[in-house]
Design a protein around this motif. Structure first.
Motif, PDB file in Angstrom:
ATOM      1  N   ALA A 127       0.818  -1.208   0.000  1.00  0.00           N
ATOM      2  CA  ALA A 127       0.000   0.000   0.000  1.00  0.00           C
ATOM      3  C   ALA A 127       0.859   1.269   0.000  1.00  0.00           C
ATOM      4  N   SER A 128       2.095   1.160   0.465  1.00  0.00           N
ATOM      5  CA  SER A 128       2.985   2.329   0.451  1.00  0.00           C
ATOM      6  C   SER A 128       3.312   2.749  -0.977  1.00  0.00           C
ATOM      7  N   PHE A 129       3.279   1.772  -1.902  1.00  0.00           N
ATOM      8  CA  PHE A 129       3.678   2.054  -3.286  1.00  0.00           C
ATOM      9  C   PHE A 129       2.496   2.138  -4.252  1.00  0.00           C
ATOM     10  N   LEU A 130       1.414   1.422  -3.951  1.00  0.00           N
ATOM     11  CA  LEU A 130       0.303   1.331  -4.911  1.00  0.00           C
ATOM     12  C   LEU A 130      -0.649   2.495  -4.710  1.00  0.00           C
ATOM     13  N   ARG A 131      -0.282   3.620  -5.223  1.00  0.00           N
ATOM     14  CA  ARG A 131      -1.044   4.865  -5.064  1.00  0.00           C
ATOM     15  C   ARG A 131      -0.659   5.789  -6.225  1.00  0.00           C
ATOM     16  N   PRO A 132      -1.398   6.878  -6.433  1.00  0.00           N
ATOM     17  CA  PRO A 132      -1.038   7.748  -7.563  1.00  0.00           C
ATOM     18  C   PRO A 132       0.330   8.387  -7.350  1.00  0.00           C
ATOM     19  N   ALA A 133       1.041   8.586  -8.434  1.00  0.00           N
ATOM     20  CA  ALA A 133       2.379   9.188  -8.366  1.00  0.00           C
ATOM     21  C   ALA A 133       2.323  10.628  -7.851  1.00  0.00           C
ATOM     22  N   ARG A 134       1.138  11.228  -7.870  1.00  0.00           N
ATOM     23  CA  ARG A 134       0.944  12.572  -7.293  1.00  0.00           C
ATOM     24  C   ARG A 134       1.342  12.567  -5.809  1.00  0.00           C
ATOM     25  N   ASP A 135       1.305  11.396  -5.147  1.00  0.00           N
ATOM     26  CA  ASP A 135       1.675  11.293  -3.727  1.00  0.00           C
ATOM     27  C   ASP A 135       3.191  11.259  -3.500  1.00  0.00           C
ATOM     28  N   LEU A 136       3.975  11.259  -4.573  1.00  0.00           N
ATOM     29  CA  LEU A 136       5.434  11.229  -4.394  1.00  0.00           C
ATOM     30  C   LEU A 136       5.882  12.436  -3.576  1.00  0.00           C
ATOM     31  N   GLY A 279      -0.074   9.283 -23.049  1.00  0.00           N
ATOM     32  CA  GLY A 279      -0.524   9.588 -24.416  1.00  0.00           C
ATOM     33  C   GLY A 279      -1.687  10.554 -24.333  1.00  0.00           C
ATOM     34  N   ALA A 280      -2.487  10.417 -23.273  1.00  0.00           N
ATOM     35  CA  ALA A 280      -3.658  11.278 -23.109  1.00  0.00           C
ATOM     36  C   ALA A 280      -3.750  11.843 -21.690  1.00  0.00           C
ATOM     37  N   LEU A 281      -3.612  10.972 -20.677  1.00  0.00           N
ATOM     38  CA  LEU A 281      -3.835  11.399 -19.286  1.00  0.00           C
ATOM     39  C   LEU A 281      -2.523  11.503 -18.516  1.00  0.00           C
ATOM     40  N   PRO A 282      -2.479  12.423 -17.524  1.00  0.00           N
ATOM     41  CA  PRO A 282      -1.231  12.614 -16.770  1.00  0.00           C
ATOM     42  C   PRO A 282      -0.779  11.333 -16.066  1.00  0.00           C
ATOM     43  N   ILE A 283       0.497  11.009 -16.201  1.00  0.00           N
ATOM     44  CA  ILE A 283       1.082   9.854 -15.493  1.00  0.00           C
ATOM     45  C   ILE A 283       0.877  10.026 -13.988  1.00  0.00           C
ATOM     46  N   LEU A 284       1.010  11.250 -13.484  1.00  0.00           N
ATOM     47  CA  LEU A 284       0.956  11.464 -12.034  1.00  0.00           C
ATOM     48  C   LEU A 284      -0.434  11.184 -11.452  1.00  0.00           C
ATOM     49  N   ASP A 285      -1.470  11.183 -12.285  1.00  0.00           N
ATOM     50  CA  ASP A 285      -2.821  10.927 -11.777  1.00  0.00           C
ATOM     51  C   ASP A 285      -3.207   9.450 -11.831  1.00  0.00           C
ATOM     52  N   ALA A 286      -2.413   8.647 -12.525  1.00  0.00           N
ATOM     53  CA  ALA A 286      -2.782   7.231 -12.684  1.00  0.00           C
ATOM     54  C   ALA A 286      -2.551   6.496 -11.373  1.00  0.00           C
ATOM     55  N   LEU A 287      -3.464   5.596 -11.067  1.00  0.00           N
ATOM     56  CA  LEU A 287      -3.301   4.784  -9.858  1.00  0.00           C
ATOM     57  C   LEU A 287      -2.331   3.650 -10.187  1.00  0.00           C
ATOM     58  N   ILE A 288      -1.327   3.447  -9.351  1.00  0.00           N
ATOM     59  CA  ILE A 288      -0.387   2.349  -9.571  1.00  0.00           C
ATOM     60  C   ILE A 288      -0.986   1.108  -8.907  1.00  0.00           C
ATOM     61  N   THR A 289      -1.208   0.056  -9.692  1.00  0.00           N
ATOM     62  CA  THR A 289      -1.940  -1.099  -9.169  1.00  0.00           C
ATOM     63  C   THR A 289      -1.073  -2.344  -9.035  1.00  0.00           C
ATOM     64  N   ASP A 290       0.138  -2.272  -9.549  1.00  0.00           N
ATOM     65  CA  ASP A 290       0.997  -3.457  -9.571  1.00  0.00           C
ATOM     66  C   ASP A 290       2.439  -2.961  -9.455  1.00  0.00           C
ATOM     67  N   LEU A 291       3.210  -3.549  -8.553  1.00  0.00           N
ATOM     68  CA  LEU A 291       4.584  -3.071  -8.325  1.00  0.00           C
ATOM     69  C   LEU A 291       5.399  -3.025  -9.614  1.00  0.00           C
ATOM     70  N   HIS A 292       5.169  -3.986 -10.501  1.00  0.00           N
ATOM     71  CA  HIS A 292       5.958  -4.060 -11.725  1.00  0.00           C
ATOM     72  C   HIS A 292       5.116  -3.753 -12.964  1.00  0.00           C
ATOM     73  N   GLY A 293       3.966  -3.085 -12.755  1.00  0.00           N
ATOM     74  CA  GLY A 293       3.062  -2.784 -13.872  1.00  0.00           C
ATOM     75  C   GLY A 293       3.649  -1.770 -14.840  1.00  0.00           C
TER      76      GLY A 293
END
Ligand SMILES: O=P(O)(O)OC[C@H]1O[C@](O)(COP(=O)(O)O)[C@@H](O)[C@@H]1O
Ligand SMILES: [Mg+2]
Ligand SMILES: [Mg+2]
Length: 331
Positions: A127-136, A279-293
């Motif tokens: 859970a520490s990693f699987l969150r939007p990159a906006r939380d960096l 390609g269309a949506l900000p990378i920082l808004d995408a939810l990270i769902t898989d450590l190696h996704g």
């Protein structure tokens, strides 16, 4: 021998031990690469993603894990490890790392790098990693090139440090890097042209048609196959990078890994005034769902990245039209 260090004047207090450790790791690794022992590119295994591991991939992972052991990390997630590793129980940070990026370039003496992303740690590793990159809260890369540079953002601009070989210290050489918006250069692995989605083909077709096409100007092209080297060139002089999804098996979401490649690169590029999308949506808004996704990725000068998104919004007939008829994109 001196202990490698970094000028901490512009580094927020809570990140100083972490940045000193990363500086130590980077300075050590650049020495290993410079000495270039012939077996650094030997295949030694396979990571959880199915990618072949080179000796330097594994060595870089072990080295960073070691220098980071007292740096305030609670969790360490790496391209080279299946799952996050517990570090200090009272650590405040969760750090994800691509210890050696661009490992196909080890033998050819072309720039490679290390990419890192830092989140606030929670009790749960995943859970520490699987969150939007906006939380960096921090992210960046180290480039092992003719000069070794460490590029980092703590969410307030992008800083560039350059390793001084005489002192082994990363000196602050740009406290607030800004991505130039005027360079007409694109980076894409063009050997995959036939596999790309139509909006990407249309965008590149229009660049290639140069002065005679709808953009009415000539473009230059680069492909280093080292994400860090492409990101650094674009940070220094502008342009655009694309690694789209494509029709090859296993490339449904492109090639680049979200957590430890795309998220931190997007973070430093946006903090330098650029843009990063799938390609269309900000990378920082995408939810990270898989450590190696994986995710498709487009980054660089804001205007160019927005233009790629606009190609995705075009009606099908317009995307397939010959450039001469794609009137919307006349420069
Ligand atoms: O061979 P391709 O498909 O052009 O891939 C190049 C891409 O793969 C990567 O090398 C992946 O990084 P790793 O070396 O960490 O696996 C990126 O740096 C680069 O952009
Ligand atoms: Mg990589
Ligand atoms: Mg790697």
């Amino acid at each position: 021998m001196t202990t490698p260090s970094i000028d901490t004047t512009h580094i927020p207090l809570q990140f100083r031990p972490l940045m000193l450790a990363l500086a130590r790791g980077g300075a050590t690794l650049t020495g290993v690469i410079r000495r270039g022992d012939g077996s650094l590119s030997a295949e030694v295994g396979t990571n959880s993603d199915g990618d072949g591991q080179k000796r330097l991939d594994v060595q870089a992972d072990a080295l960073f894990r070691d220098v980071l052991r007292d740096a305030g990390l609670r969790w360490y997630a790496s391209e080279e490890q299946d799952a996050p590793i517990a570090m200090q129980p009272d650590g405040a940070f969760a750090l994800a790392i691509d210890p050696l990026d661009g490992s196909s370039n080890i033998d050819t003496n072309v720039s490679v790098g290390t990419i890192f992303a830092v989140y606030p740690a929670t009790d749960q590793a995943d859970a520490s990693f699987l969150r939007p990159a906006r939380d960096l809260i921090a992210g960046g890369y180290i480039i092992y090139g003719p000069r070794c540079c460490l590029v980092v953002s703590f969410g307030d601009g992008t800083q560039i440090y350059t390793l001084n070989p005489d002192t082994d210290c990363f000196d602050l050489t740009d406290p607030r890097a800004t991505l130039p918006d005027c360079f007409f250069e694109f980076a894409i692995n063009a050997s995959n042209y036939r596999h790309w989605p139509r909006p990407i083909r249309a965008y590149i077709d229009d660049c290639l048609s140069g002065i005679d096409g709808p953009r009415a100007r000539n473009f230059n092209m680069r492909w280093i196959a080292s994400l860090v080297a492409e990101a650094h060139r674009i940070l220094m002089r502008g342009g655009i990078f694309l690694y789209p999804a494509d029709a090859r098996k296993g490339y449904e979401k492109g090639r680049l890994r979200m957590l430890y490649e795309c998220a931190p690169i997007a973070f430093v590029i946006e903090q330098a005034g650029g843009r990063a999308t799938d390609g269309a949506l900000p990378i920082l808004d995408a939810l990270i769902t898989d450590l190696h996704g994986r995710t498709p990725m487009v980054f660089g000068s804001a205007e160019k990245v927005d233009r790629v998104a606009a190609y995705h919004d075009l009606p099908d007939a317009e995307v397939s039209a010959l450039f001469g008829h794609r009137g919307l994109f006349r420069a």
